[in-house]
Each structure stands twice: as structure tokens, then as C-alpha cells.
Design a protein around this motif. Structure first.
Motif, PDB file in Angstrom:
ATOM      1  N   GLY A  13       0.920  -1.213  -0.091  1.00 58.35           N
ATOM      2  CA  GLY A  13      -0.086  -0.118   0.073  1.00 58.35           C
ATOM      3  C   GLY A  13       0.705   1.298  -0.018  1.00 58.35           C
ATOM      4  O   GLY A  13       0.697   2.103  -0.701  1.00 58.35           O
TER       5      GLY A  13
ATOM      6  N   SER B 132       2.508   1.633  -3.360  1.00 57.10           N
ATOM      7  CA  SER B 132       1.370   2.086  -4.456  1.00 57.10           C
ATOM      8  C   SER B 132       1.193   3.400  -4.330  1.00 57.10           C
ATOM      9  O   SER B 132       0.947   4.285  -5.160  1.00 57.10           O
ATOM     10  N   TYR B 133       0.974   3.943  -3.093  1.00 51.54           N
ATOM     11  CA  TYR B 133       0.632   5.336  -2.662  1.00 51.54           C
ATOM     12  C   TYR B 133       1.789   6.123  -2.959  1.00 51.54           C
ATOM     13  O   TYR B 133       1.512   7.372  -3.449  1.00 51.54           O
ATOM     14  N   LYS B 134       3.078   5.814  -2.766  1.00 51.29           N
ATOM     15  CA  LYS B 134       4.193   6.448  -3.179  1.00 51.29           C
ATOM     16  C   LYS B 134       4.232   6.981  -4.800  1.00 51.29           C
ATOM     17  O   LYS B 134       4.633   7.986  -5.173  1.00 51.29           O
TER      18      LYS B 134
ATOM     19  N   LYS C  97       1.526   7.080  -6.461  1.00 51.52           N
ATOM     20  CA  LYS C  97       0.116   7.576  -6.970  1.00 51.52           C
ATOM     21  C   LYS C  97      -0.771   6.653  -7.654  1.00 51.52           C
ATOM     22  O   LYS C  97      -1.459   7.149  -8.365  1.00 51.52           O
TER      23      LYS C  97
ATOM     24  N   TYR D  62      -3.560   4.998  -6.653  1.00 52.53           N
ATOM     25  CA  TYR D  62      -4.480   4.881  -5.369  1.00 52.53           C
ATOM     26  C   TYR D  62      -5.484   3.949  -5.310  1.00 52.53           C
ATOM     27  O   TYR D  62      -5.723   3.559  -4.236  1.00 52.53           O
TER      28      TYR D  62
ATOM     29  N   SER E 207      -3.258   1.237  -3.710  1.00 53.98           N
ATOM     30  CA  SER E 207      -3.075   1.696  -2.520  1.00 53.98           C
ATOM     31  C   SER E 207      -4.072   1.309  -1.385  1.00 53.98           C
ATOM     32  O   SER E 207      -4.212   1.018  -0.353  1.00 53.98           O
TER      33      SER E 207
ATOM     34  N   TYR F 137      -3.482   6.819   5.127  1.00 54.44           N
ATOM     35  CA  TYR F 137      -3.233   6.572   3.922  1.00 54.44           C
ATOM     36  C   TYR F 137      -4.564   5.865   3.092  1.00 54.44           C
ATOM     37  O   TYR F 137      -4.922   6.324   1.990  1.00 54.44           O
TER      38      TYR F 137
ATOM     39  N   ASN G   7      -6.744   9.073   2.546  1.00 51.90           N
ATOM     40  CA  ASN G   7      -6.265   9.783   1.462  1.00 51.90           C
ATOM     41  C   ASN G   7      -6.266   9.205   0.168  1.00 51.90           C
ATOM     42  O   ASN G   7      -6.727   9.909  -0.783  1.00 51.90           O
ATOM     43  N   SER G   8      -6.158   7.786  -0.030  1.00 53.35           N
ATOM     44  CA  SER G   8      -6.369   7.191  -1.019  1.00 53.35           C
ATOM     45  C   SER G   8      -7.989   7.123  -1.680  1.00 53.35           C
ATOM     46  O   SER G   8      -8.062   7.469  -2.983  1.00 53.35           O
TER      47      SER G   8
ATOM     48  N   TYR H 276      -8.265  10.867  -3.063  1.00 53.85           N
ATOM     49  CA  TYR H 276      -7.734  11.185  -4.241  1.00 53.85           C
ATOM     50  C   TYR H 276      -8.656  10.505  -5.257  1.00 53.85           C
ATOM     51  O   TYR H 276      -8.785  11.161  -6.212  1.00 53.85           O
TER      52      TYR H 276
ATOM     53  N   GLU I 254      -1.645  14.653   4.568  1.00 56.02           N
ATOM     54  CA  GLU I 254      -0.378  14.626   3.853  1.00 56.02           C
ATOM     55  C   GLU I 254       0.541  15.308   4.955  1.00 56.02           C
ATOM     56  O   GLU I 254       1.762  14.884   4.730  1.00 56.02           O
TER      57      GLU I 254
END
Length: 347
Positions: A107, A110-112, A114, A116, A119, A151, A154-155, A158, A194
Motif C-alpha cells: 500500500g 502504491s501510494y508513493k 500515486k 491510489y 494503495s 493512507y 487519502n487514497s 484522491y 498529507e
């Protein structure tokens, strides 16, 4: 001889032989291949001999640990590679589908990058499986549990943001009939989350305290490090040991061992091959770490310290009839590592 043509006993002997001769050039890929072959073979054996199940679980744990902890170094020992890490984490899931730390790290990566959708999926799995996962070593610590929820949130935000912004590009004449959502609160939540994650991305450990800090603060400190202070920095690309004007890159094993010595050992409670056994998982024979392998690894670590002109801070002692080592606390230290990328750093 190819691995598939070797017996379990021959694979065990090969594993030990590789560990004894790898020296400063760990052969992670070869050991992972051996463990995978052993797991495949043992899965078949367990069907007819259920008493071998505990050994299968033990080898599977070693395989998964190596895929998580060392997979990122399969190409170069001293430089991390996100794509290798992702591939190895996926391999780990094929052997341990409910492992929470594997899902968490997938996760995070994947988030790093982008992605989402992925993630969100991985963080949800980590959160769902963590409370019921039996092996403590692969569960999330408290900080990771909080971060997983942030995370995940935020995923989803986004994805909602991208979806809403994509509505304006729809080729329809009646777009004016679409609902108009207030996006300011969504953007505010994203920004606040963030900032929180960024400010608490790394642990910074000294003899006095354990705190969290941002990557920017870590980079600033490693560039302008305090004099006569040992700085060990697990950054996103390498593991760097710095002392005054000297620096050297460490492999994962040496980095882990030095971190443990600095933060957990003392003259009263020195580190032994038992307390450090997670970092010697491939040299365990009959439930014990090979004594010579352990001593050789510690001597190589001392050589790394000398290459930075660090005084002899690691002392040797005897503890419960075992050769043991401890940090003598004659120098201050700072250890920094990312909250999201390690297995049970705080215990």
C-alpha cells in the motif's frame, strides 16, 4: 544440480553453504530461490505427513521475511529498488496471503507512486487482517496502524477528487444538471493528512528519546550532522552511516544489527545470537544461529565502523555462556528510519 532435483536435506545444506561463503556480498536471491523450492516441496510432503506442517510454517516464515526485508536489494545490496520490492512483496503474498505488513508495504509503495486504487486495496487488507494475524513479527505497530488509516482515507479522497474532476470532461450536453459538490473540505482533508504523514514519516531515535520527524529534517541532519555523533540513516535509497566527515553505505543486515546494538544493547543486557536471530534467519540450524556466522558478521560490522574512523564502541562480553556484544555508550547517536518500511523496529 538444479534446485528442483535436490532433496530437502541437500537444499538445507546448500542454504547453509551459501550463508557461510557470502561474506559482504549477501546472496539474497539465491536464498529466496532455495526457500521457495523448499516451501513447494514441503507443501506436497505435508499432504501425506501432517507432522511436517510446523517445519513448513518455519520455512515459509523465513521465505516471507527475506522477500519483505531483502527483496528490495536483489539487484544491488546497497541501493533500494521500489520495483524489485513490489515484485517480491507480491511473491510473499502468494505464500502468505493475509500477511498484514506485506499488504501495508504494498500500500505504501502504491501510494508513493500515486496508484491510489491499489494503495486503497492494500491498506484495507492490512487493516482487516492485522487484528487476527497470529505471527507478531508481521503485524503492524501502533504508528503503522494509524498511518494505514490515514493512507486509506487519502487514497479514497484522491480517487474521489480524480473522479469528480473527470466529470467535467464527459461529452454530454446536460452537464449543468450534474450535482456540484463543495470540494474545499475534501482538499483541506487531503492537505491536512498529507502534512501529518510527512511530519511523522521517520523515527528519530537518540539515547534520550524516540521522536518522529519529516524526511526533510532527516536529510538536513545527515548533511549537517553534529560532531562526534554516530548517525545511522535508513533513507529511501541507501542505509548510510556517518561520523564527522566520514560516511559508508551499509547493507540491510549490518544496518539492522547496528541499529539494534545502538538502541537496545547495554553492558547489562548485551546482544546475543538469540536476540539478533531475526537478522540471521538463514543461518539457523536446529533452532540456533550458527555461532561462527554470527561472530564473523559482528567482526565485519566492526570493520565498517573503523572505516568511518569511529572509535571502538562495540564491546565483546559473555552473557549466559554466549558471546555477546554491546554498545558502550561512549558516543551519542542518532538513528533515523522510515515508519512505513520496516518490520517491528520498535518492540
Amino acid at each position: 544440480m538444479q534446485l528442483r532435483n535436490m532433496s530437502i536435506e541437500e537444499l538445507e545444506d546448500l542454504e547453509q553453504d551459501i550463508h557461510e561463503r557470502e561474506g559482504d556480498n549477501p546472496l539474497y536471491s539465491k536464498k529466496i530461490d532455495i526457500y521457495e523450492e523448499m516451501v513447494r516441496r514441503l507443501r506436497k510432503i505435508v499432504r501425506d505427513s501432517p507432522e511436517e506442517k510446523s517445519y513448513l510454517e518455519y520455512v515459509t516464515r523465513k521465505l516471507v521475511f527475506h522477500l519483505i526485508h531483502y527483496g528490495t536489494y536483489l539487484k544491488m545490496e546497497y541501493q533500494k529498488d521500489d520495483h524489485l520490492a513490489i515484485n517480491c512483496l507480491k511473491r510473499a503474498l502468494s505464500f502468505d496471503a493475509n500477511n498484514p505488513i506485506v499488504a501495508y508495504r504494498l500500500g505504501f509503495l502504491s501510494y508513493k507512486h500515486k496508484d491510489y486504487q491499489k494503495s486503497l486495496h492494500h491498506f484495507q487488507k492490512a487493516i482487516d487482517h492485522d487484528p487476527y494475524y497470529e505471527q507478531k513479527d508481521f503485524r503492524l505497530n501502533e504508528t503503522q496502524i494509524v498511518n494505514a488509516h490515514l493512507y486509506l482515507t487519502n487514497s479514497a479522497l484522491y480517487i474521489a477528487k480524480e473522479t469528480y474532476e473527470g466529470m467535467s470532461k464527459l461529452p454530454f450536453d446536460n452537464q449543468h444538471e450534474l450535482p456540484h459538490y463543495e470540494l474545499s473540505s475534501l482538499y483541506k482533508s487531503l492537505s491536512e493528512n498529507e502534512r501529518f504523514l510527512e511530519k511523522k514519516a521517520f523515527y528519530k531515535i537518540t539515547e534520550e528519546e524516540t521522536a518522529t520527524c519529516s524526511k526533510g529534517e532527516c536529510d538536513e541532519l545527515i548533511t549537517h550532522e553534529p560532531r562526534n555523533t554516530i548517525v545511522l540513516y535508513f533513507n529511501d535509497r541507501t542505509i548510510k552511516l556517518v561520523y564527522n566527515d566520514n560516511s559508508v553505505d551499509l547493507g540491510q543486515n549490518h544496518g539492522d544489527i547496528l541499529r539494534n546494538l545502538l538502541t537496545k544493547s547495554s553492558e547489562e543486557l548485551p546482544a546475543t545470537r538469540i536476540t539478533l536471530q531475526n537478522f540471521f534467519s538463514s543461518s539457523i540450524v536446529n533452532g540456533e544461529v550458527n555461532r561462527n556466522t554470527y561472530i564473523q558478521a559482528m567482526n565485519r560490522l566492526k570493520t565498517k565502523l573503523r572505516s568511518c574512523d569511529i572509535p571502538p564502541i562495540i564491546q565483546t562480553s559473555n552473557y549466559r555462556r554466549e558471546t555477546a556484544y554491546y554498545f558502550d555508550k561512549t558516543l551519542p547517536y542518532i538513528v533515523m528510519f522510515r515508519v512505513d518500511q520496516e518490520i517491528e523496529y520498535l518492540s
